[in-house]
Write a protein that holds these residues in place. Structure first.
Motif, PDB file in Angstrom:
ATOM      1  N   TYR A  70      51.874  42.552  36.854  1.00 32.54           N
ATOM      2  CA  TYR A  70      50.902  41.583  37.040  1.00 32.54           C
ATOM      3  C   TYR A  70      49.632  41.862  36.195  1.00 32.54           C
ATOM      4  CZ  TYR A  70      53.980  41.031  41.093  1.00 32.54           C
ATOM      5  OH  TYR A  70      55.146  40.780  41.772  1.00 32.54           O
ATOM      6  N   GLN A  71      48.305  41.839  36.805  1.00 27.23           N
ATOM      7  CA  GLN A  71      47.141  41.953  35.907  1.00 27.23           C
ATOM      8  C   GLN A  71      46.907  43.488  35.176  1.00 27.23           C
ATOM      9  OE1 GLN A  71      47.078  41.965  39.177  1.00 27.23           O
ATOM     10  NE2 GLN A  71      45.182  43.048  40.094  1.00 27.23           N
ATOM     11  N   SER A  72      46.288  43.560  34.108  1.00 33.98           N
ATOM     12  CA  SER A  72      45.801  44.738  33.675  1.00 33.98           C
ATOM     13  C   SER A  72      44.446  45.219  34.273  1.00 33.98           C
ATOM     14  CB  SER A  72      45.775  44.819  32.210  1.00 33.98           C
ATOM     15  OG  SER A  72      44.734  43.919  31.682  1.00 33.98           O
ATOM     16  N   HIS A 313      43.378  31.655  41.016  1.00 35.75           N
ATOM     17  CA  HIS A 313      44.108  32.298  39.952  1.00 35.75           C
ATOM     18  C   HIS A 313      45.350  31.253  39.515  1.00 35.75           C
ATOM     19  CE1 HIS A 313      47.584  34.327  38.530  1.00 35.75           C
ATOM     20  NE2 HIS A 313      46.803  34.911  37.622  1.00 35.75           N
ATOM     21  N   GLU A 320      40.308  35.440  34.609  1.00 32.74           N
ATOM     22  CA  GLU A 320      40.366  36.869  35.050  1.00 32.74           C
ATOM     23  C   GLU A 320      39.708  36.666  36.640  1.00 32.74           C
ATOM     24  OE1 GLU A 320      39.875  39.291  30.939  1.00 32.74           O
ATOM     25  OE2 GLU A 320      38.352  39.087  32.502  1.00 32.74           O
ATOM     26  N   THR A 351      42.970  43.584  44.870  1.00 33.83           N
ATOM     27  CA  THR A 351      44.126  43.899  43.700  1.00 33.83           C
ATOM     28  C   THR A 351      45.331  43.190  43.782  1.00 33.83           C
ATOM     29  OG1 THR A 351      44.336  46.144  44.677  1.00 33.83           O
ATOM     30  CG2 THR A 351      43.008  46.114  42.955  1.00 33.83           C
ATOM     31  N   TRP A 354      44.933  39.782  42.163  1.00 38.19           N
ATOM     32  CA  TRP A 354      44.844  39.662  40.936  1.00 38.19           C
ATOM     33  C   TRP A 354      43.378  40.383  40.468  1.00 38.19           C
ATOM     34  CZ3 TRP A 354      48.762  38.171  38.293  1.00 38.19           C
ATOM     35  CH2 TRP A 354      49.596  37.463  38.857  1.00 38.19           C
ATOM     36  N   LYS A 356      40.932  42.632  38.680  1.00 34.61           N
ATOM     37  CA  LYS A 356      41.168  43.507  37.495  1.00 34.61           C
ATOM     38  C   LYS A 356      40.075  44.747  37.660  1.00 34.61           C
ATOM     39  CE  LYS A 356      40.930  42.161  33.215  1.00 34.61           C
ATOM     40  NZ  LYS A 356      42.320  42.796  32.849  1.00 34.61           N
ATOM     41  N   LYS A 413      48.805  48.747  34.592  1.00 34.99           N
ATOM     42  CA  LYS A 413      49.340  47.381  34.972  1.00 34.99           C
ATOM     43  C   LYS A 413      49.468  47.545  36.565  1.00 34.99           C
ATOM     44  CE  LYS A 413      49.820  44.812  31.135  1.00 34.99           C
ATOM     45  NZ  LYS A 413      49.697  43.398  31.129  1.00 34.99           N
TER      46      LYS A 413
END
Length: 474
Positions: A70-72, A313, A320, A351, A354, A356, A413
């Protein structure tokens, strides 16, 4: 007849495997564990290592799957408010300040390794005085920004940030105003009111001048939101109403183009307010002029649920998501409720939806939950510093955030993790060095023995009631 020599060697190896853990688990992944419990008998305490083994299990309670990403991540941290900087620079000795800063921003000797912080552009309620960075003389305006000055933050905030960056060069800094200068506002006061449209262009240059001033001190401003809590007008500390249509116009026609023309790397966040009103940032993102300049949406935790982050999102997946403010305080002092709330709802919840980066509010306050002027009188810092005794108290937030910030590095990640038990929440990450980090929160009033599966192998651990555990393996 069996070969007695071979049989003898097998017996010896079996005996060693029984009495030697290192041989028994040869070839099996070591899992390091850290535990915090609400009864405070464990506080980020490292426990005996476990081992992934190929074995059957009646039930798999948690599955981790690194093939789904998923997101970094940028990281975790807390705000360097005026109050926090004042305590660090004025109340502590240099030796004590160095130790505290290394513990919060460094990674050696169990440091928390905070990778994300937030500062105020001008005063908030956690300041000793209320000010902007351009307080023109009474009844005057200052379109040329002749009275712009960062002096109110130079003695405390600037050196604190410089030290934090030296300890952690990956640290990212977000800046937010609580109010425009009073002379730019409809009511000509730092409290309440709204930004006068006649000063939109001047206000955009105010932001540019702030960014350039901090750059000259070696402090890059990575992210910028244009207003803290734009739907709230506090009566006793700086604040300002900034509705979605006005934010869109300001960003789309003034601030965004100005930063772009000047090749400023600072990225703009919208909203910076609670989960309960996703329609406001959605309205800004729907504006064709503003949307290209909006890098992400910032959220606060005080109303609604983190699922709002996914609503936005899913509609705008290239924008972001960041959780930029949440505070503990006297209203939630019981570890039984606060620990699962911070770890389960805030860290894991945001988290998984999403985020970061995740920020608490004040990095450090004193024994009176100060300095502050107006606003919250019982907010809790990550640390509490007793100005009379010199004692440092590590609060619930310190341990909850330590369970993630110590182990998840910038660039990690988020990977898939599932939980099949009510009251057990999880989130998992893979760092750039391939190490895996699993955070598990047990908010239940009973202990649970949990079997974790990764890549066809399993380990089991009994998680106490009201507890948080971090598992790390490679």
């Amino acid at each position: 007849m069996p070969n007695l020599s071979i049989l003898f060697r097998c017996v010896i190896l079996l005996a060693f495997s029984i009495f030697s853990p290192s041989l028994a688990f040869a070839g099996q992944s070591v899992v390091q564990l850290w535990l915090t419990t609400a009864d405070q008998t464990n506080l980020l305490t490292q426990k005996v290592d476990q081992h992934f083994q190929v074995r059957s299990a009646a039930n798999i309670d948690v599955r981790v799957d690194s093939s789904k990403t998923y997101q970094s991540m940028q990281g975790f941290g807390a705000a360097m408010t005026d109050a926090s900087a004042i305590i660090l620079q004025k109340k502590m000795s240099a030796e004590q300040r160095d130790k505290v800063m290394a513990e919060l921003f460094g990674r050696e000797n169990g440091g928390l390794g905070f990778d994300f912080t937030r500062i105020t552009i001008g005063a908030s309620d956690f300041s000793e005085a209320h000010y902007s960075l351009d307080d023109a003389p009474k009844d005057q305006t200052d379109e040329g920004l002749r009275f712009f000055s960062s002096a109110p933050q130079a003695a405390n905030l600037v050196p604190s940030l410089q030290q934090a960056l030296k300890l952690n060069p990956t640290l990212k800094i977000m800046a937010t105003p609580w109010s425009a200068p009073a002379w730019m506002k409809s009511n000509r006061h730092l409290y309440q009111g709204s930004l006068n449209p006649d000063f939109y262009d001047v206000y955009a240059h105010y932001f540019l001048k702030f960014i350039r001033t901090y750059e000259q001190s070696g402090i890059p401003i990575d992210f910028l939101s244009i207003q803290n809590e734009p739907h709230f007008e506090p009566t006793n500390y700086p604040g300002m109403r900034f509705d979605s249509k006005d934010r869109a116009r300001f960003v789309g026609h003034y601030l965004g183009p100005l930063l772009s023309e000047n090749k400023v790397r600072t990225r703009i966040f919208d909203w910076d307010h609670n989960w309960d009103q996703p329609e406001s940032p959605l309205a800004v993102l729907a504006d064709a002029q503003a949307a290209p300049y909006i890098a992400g949406i910032a959220w606060h935790c005080y109303a609604g649920s983190p699922s709002a982050q996914t609503i936005v999102h899913d509609l705008y997946p290239t924008k972001e998501t960041w959780l930029t403010e949440c505070s503990g305080g006297g209203w939630d002092a019981d570890w039984d409720s606060a620990l699962p709330s911070i770890a389960g709802n805030l860290i894991i919840g945001s988290t998984r939806h999403w985020a970061k980066g995740v920020l608490m509010w004040n990095l450090i306050l004193d024994q009176h939950d100060s300095p502050h002027l107006g606003g919250c009188d019982n907010c809790r810092g990550v640390l509490t510093y007793n100005t009379e005794t010199g004692e440092i108290k590590r609060n619930i937030e310190y341990y909850a955030f330590g369970h993630i910030s110590r182990f998840v590095r910038t660039g990690a990640k988020r990977i898939a993790s599932t939980s099949g038990i009510d009251g057990i929440d999880t989130v998992a990450f893979e760092n750039e060095d391939s190490s895996k980090v699993l955070l598990i929160c047990n908010s239940a009033v009973v202990a649970h023995t949990i079997t974790v599966e990764y890549d066809g192998k399993r380990f089991a651990y009994t998680l106490p009631r009201k507890s948080v555990m971090t598992a790390v393996w490679k």
